[in-house]
Design an enzyme around this catalytic site. Structure first.
Site, PDB file in Angstrom:
ATOM      1  N   ALA A  64     -46.743  -2.384  55.178  1.00 31.61           N
ATOM      2  CA  ALA A  64     -45.972  -2.042  56.297  1.00 31.61           C
ATOM      3  C   ALA A  64     -44.441  -2.105  56.702  1.00 31.61           C
ATOM      4  CB  ALA A  64     -46.437  -2.693  57.385  1.00 31.61           C
ATOM      5  N   GLY A 109     -49.015  -4.914  53.017  1.00 31.75           N
ATOM      6  CA  GLY A 109     -50.100  -3.614  53.054  1.00 31.75           C
ATOM      7  C   GLY A 109     -50.484  -3.617  52.371  1.00 31.75           C
ATOM      8  N   GLU A 112     -52.765  -5.510  50.885  1.00 34.42           N
ATOM      9  CA  GLU A 112     -54.082  -5.307  51.648  1.00 34.42           C
ATOM     10  C   GLU A 112     -55.186  -4.056  51.947  1.00 34.42           C
ATOM     11  OE1 GLU A 112     -50.663  -6.846  54.847  1.00 34.42           O
ATOM     12  OE2 GLU A 112     -52.619  -8.496  55.373  1.00 34.42           O
ATOM     13  N   GLU A 132     -44.819 -10.956  52.189  1.00 33.51           N
ATOM     14  CA  GLU A 132     -44.506 -11.734  53.559  1.00 33.51           C
ATOM     15  C   GLU A 132     -43.615 -12.247  54.165  1.00 33.51           C
ATOM     16  OE1 GLU A 132     -47.099 -10.420  52.551  1.00 33.51           O
ATOM     17  OE2 GLU A 132     -48.407  -8.625  53.895  1.00 33.51           O
TER      18      GLU A 132
HETATM   19  N1  CO8 Z   1     -40.786  -0.414  54.843  1.00 28.85           N
HETATM   20  C1  CO8 Z   1     -40.355   0.543  54.752  1.00 28.85           C
HETATM   21  N2  CO8 Z   1     -39.403   1.739  53.507  1.00 28.85           N
HETATM   22  C2  CO8 Z   1     -39.691   0.987  52.444  1.00 28.85           C
HETATM   23  C3  CO8 Z   1     -40.166  -0.118  51.815  1.00 28.85           C
HETATM   24  C4  CO8 Z   1     -41.549  -0.896  53.333  1.00 28.85           C
HETATM   25  N3  CO8 Z   1     -42.314  -1.323  53.065  1.00 28.85           N
HETATM   26  N4  CO8 Z   1     -40.463  -0.225  50.955  1.00 28.85           N
HETATM   27  C5  CO8 Z   1     -40.043   0.718  50.148  1.00 28.85           C
HETATM   28  N5  CO8 Z   1     -39.364   1.606  50.873  1.00 28.85           N
HETATM   29  C6  CO8 Z   1     -38.291   2.439  50.851  1.00 28.85           C
HETATM   30  C7  CO8 Z   1     -37.030   2.113  51.095  1.00 28.85           C
HETATM   31  O1  CO8 Z   1     -36.185   1.619  52.350  1.00 28.85           O
HETATM   32  C8  CO8 Z   1     -36.652   3.383  49.853  1.00 28.85           C
HETATM   33  O2  CO8 Z   1     -35.825   3.698  51.225  1.00 28.85           O
HETATM   34  P1  CO8 Z   1     -34.966   4.960  51.466  1.00 28.85           P
HETATM   35  O3  CO8 Z   1     -34.200   5.928  49.826  1.00 28.85           O
HETATM   36  O4  CO8 Z   1     -34.884   5.661  52.466  1.00 28.85           O
HETATM   37  O5  CO8 Z   1     -33.382   3.643  50.723  1.00 28.85           O
HETATM   38  C9  CO8 Z   1     -37.885   3.872  49.429  1.00 28.85           C
HETATM   39  O6  CO8 Z   1     -38.838   3.616  49.913  1.00 28.85           O
HETATM   40  C10 CO8 Z   1     -37.401   3.318  47.601  1.00 28.85           C
HETATM   41  O7  CO8 Z   1     -37.928   1.918  47.927  1.00 28.85           O
HETATM   42  P2  CO8 Z   1     -36.800   1.508  46.996  1.00 28.85           P
HETATM   43  O8  CO8 Z   1     -35.184   2.421  46.657  1.00 28.85           O
HETATM   44  O9  CO8 Z   1     -36.206   0.474  47.234  1.00 28.85           O
HETATM   45  O10 CO8 Z   1     -37.480   1.693  45.433  1.00 28.85           O
HETATM   46  P3  CO8 Z   1     -37.005   0.471  44.436  1.00 28.85           P
HETATM   47  O11 CO8 Z   1     -38.004   1.405  42.828  1.00 28.85           O
HETATM   48  O12 CO8 Z   1     -35.782  -0.226  44.236  1.00 28.85           O
HETATM   49  O13 CO8 Z   1     -38.290  -0.923  45.271  1.00 28.85           O
HETATM   50  C11 CO8 Z   1     -39.557  -2.255  45.802  1.00 28.85           C
HETATM   51  C12 CO8 Z   1     -39.224  -1.520  44.657  1.00 28.85           C
HETATM   52  C13 CO8 Z   1     -39.599  -3.506  44.664  1.00 28.85           C
HETATM   53  C14 CO8 Z   1     -41.376  -1.900  46.416  1.00 28.85           C
HETATM   54  C15 CO8 Z   1     -39.411  -2.168  47.235  1.00 28.85           C
HETATM   55  O14 CO8 Z   1     -39.138  -0.913  47.923  1.00 28.85           O
HETATM   56  C16 CO8 Z   1     -39.821  -3.280  47.650  1.00 28.85           C
HETATM   57  O15 CO8 Z   1     -39.613  -4.186  47.659  1.00 28.85           O
HETATM   58  N6  CO8 Z   1     -40.273  -2.560  48.757  1.00 28.85           N
HETATM   59  C17 CO8 Z   1     -40.969  -3.287  50.203  1.00 28.85           C
HETATM   60  C18 CO8 Z   1     -42.307  -4.493  49.737  1.00 28.85           C
HETATM   61  C19 CO8 Z   1     -42.610  -5.162  51.328  1.00 28.85           C
HETATM   62  O16 CO8 Z   1     -42.101  -6.243  50.895  1.00 28.85           O
HETATM   63  N7  CO8 Z   1     -43.602  -5.249  51.579  1.00 28.85           N
HETATM   64  C20 CO8 Z   1     -44.074  -5.848  52.538  1.00 28.85           C
HETATM   65  C21 CO8 Z   1     -44.057  -5.636  53.822  1.00 28.85           C
HETATM   66  S1  CO8 Z   1     -43.941  -6.346  54.544  1.00 28.85           S
HETATM   67  C22 CO8 Z   1     -46.033  -6.384  55.305  1.00 28.85           C
HETATM   68  O17 CO8 Z   1     -46.618  -5.310  54.806  1.00 28.85           O
HETATM   69  C23 CO8 Z   1     -47.037  -7.036  56.232  1.00 28.85           C
HETATM   70  C24 CO8 Z   1     -47.996  -6.143  56.557  1.00 28.85           C
HETATM   71  C25 CO8 Z   1     -48.811  -7.026  57.766  1.00 28.85           C
HETATM   72  C26 CO8 Z   1     -48.179  -6.583  59.279  1.00 28.85           C
HETATM   73  C27 CO8 Z   1     -48.250  -6.773  60.344  1.00 28.85           C
HETATM   74  C28 CO8 Z   1     -48.013  -6.612  61.755  1.00 28.85           C
HETATM   75  C29 CO8 Z   1     -47.040  -7.476  61.941  1.00 28.85           C
END
Ligand code: CO8
Length: 258
Positions: A64, A109, A112, A132
């Site tokens: 998400a 997400g 999921e 999460e």
């Molecule tokens: N949300 C928003 N932006 C994201 C997300 C995300 N989940 N994942 C990646 N991005 C963006 C980054 O911010 C980045 O943007 P920018 O270029 O503008 O800085 C771009 O995508 C590329 O990402 P990275 O530069 O971080 O790429 P890397 O190769 O260095 O890393 C990763 C890749 C490891 C996947 C890293 O991006 C990461 O850890 N992402 C987040 C993963 C995460 O924590 N996901 C879980 C989110 S919580 C969730 O899904 C809960 C669902 C239920 C919600 C319930 C409702 C309340």
């Protein structure tokens, strides 16, 4: 018209749905969820028999959208969670069989989303996880519900409580994905699997999925009763007559939806 979801109709009753927001690793914000919901409504009404779900670029879906969630109130978070659950339930209960082709990160997400599909193929480079807990939240799109049912409560709790990512090989070993394939072959192998399934009778596939999905929420005896009722229903289809006649006449079956 969807900005972030593309749906291609391929030959033989297979649809290919791509989450297409690669600049944010296909992160799911409210707009993407709304678009996904309306595309899935169209798929449900269609004659397709199998739907392949994948992500554009190097990620499947990285979760998400954290930027959108950061300042949510308790009420907004609950609403977002319910919306995601509702959209993923739509996917899980589609009449079509769904196949997640996990091409890269499937996190939060995103994992999921893969869990809401019926089958999962993972590229050898894919990474899956529910991070999460590292963000100070629990999953909100039904991972706490679907993951224990798929891999068992202890394995699920370990992944959810540590936020640890697993690689594709471990994901296959613990039953999180059906199989691992080289990234370059993922699309083709997902399509082959989809086409193999799509050659079967549409009526039969729908009854089969219905029996499994409904059976998961019933007691064993109720699930068996349900299976018997759905098994009986097969016998009012022309495809059952064709399938059994074809066997006895030593020829391939030609189901009515071809
Ligand atoms: N949300 C928003 N932006 C994201 C997300 C995300 N989940 N994942 C990646 N991005 C963006 C980054 O911010 C980045 O943007 P920018 O270029 O503008 O800085 C771009 O995508 C590329 O990402 P990275 O530069 O971080 O790429 P890397 O190769 O260095 O890393 C990763 C890749 C490891 C996947 C890293 O991006 C990461 O850890 N992402 C987040 C993963 C995460 O924590 N996901 C879980 C989110 S919580 C969730 O899904 C809960 C669902 C239920 C919600 C319930 C409702 C309340």
């Amino acid at each position: 018209m969807s900005e972030h979801i593309t749906l291609e109709t391929l030959d033989n009753g297979v649809g290919l749905l791509t989450i297409n927001r690669p600049q944010a690793l296909n992160a799911l914000n409210m707009q993407v969820l709304d678009e996904l919901a309306s595309v899935l409504d169209g798929v449900a009404q269609s004659e397709r028999r199998v739907l392949v779900v994948t992500g554009a670029g190097r990620a499947f879906v990285a979760g998400a959208d954290i930027a959108e969630m950061k300042d949510m109130s308790r009420e907004q978070a609950e609403t977002f969670s319910r919306r995601g659950q509702q959209v993923f339930a739509r996917l899980a209960t589609l009449p079509q069989i769904s196949v997640a082709a996990i091409n890269g990160y499937a996190l939060g997400g995103g994992m999921e989303l893969a869990l809401a599909c019926d089958l999962r193929l993972a590229a050898d480079k894919a990474k899956l996880g529910q991070p999460e807990v590292t963000l100070g939240i629990i999953p909100g799109f039904a991972a706490t519900v679907r993951l224990p049912r798929l891999i068992g409560a202890a394995r699920a709790l370990e992944l959810l409580a540590t936020g640890r990512m697993v690689d594709a090989v471990e994901a296959e070993r613990i039953g999180l994905v059906n199989r691992v394939v080289p990234l370059d072959d993922l699309r083709e192998q997902a399509m082959q699997l989809a086409e193999q399934i799509a050659r079967m009778s549409k009526v039969t596939l729908r009854l089969l999925k219905q029996s499994i999905i409904e059976g998961m929420d019933l007691s064993r005896s109720q699930a068996e009763e349900n299976e018997a009722m759905l098994f009986g229903r097969c016998f009012s289809s022309l495809d059952q007559k064709e399938g059994m006649s074809a066997f006895l006449e030593k020829r391939p079956a030609k189901f009515s939806n071809h």
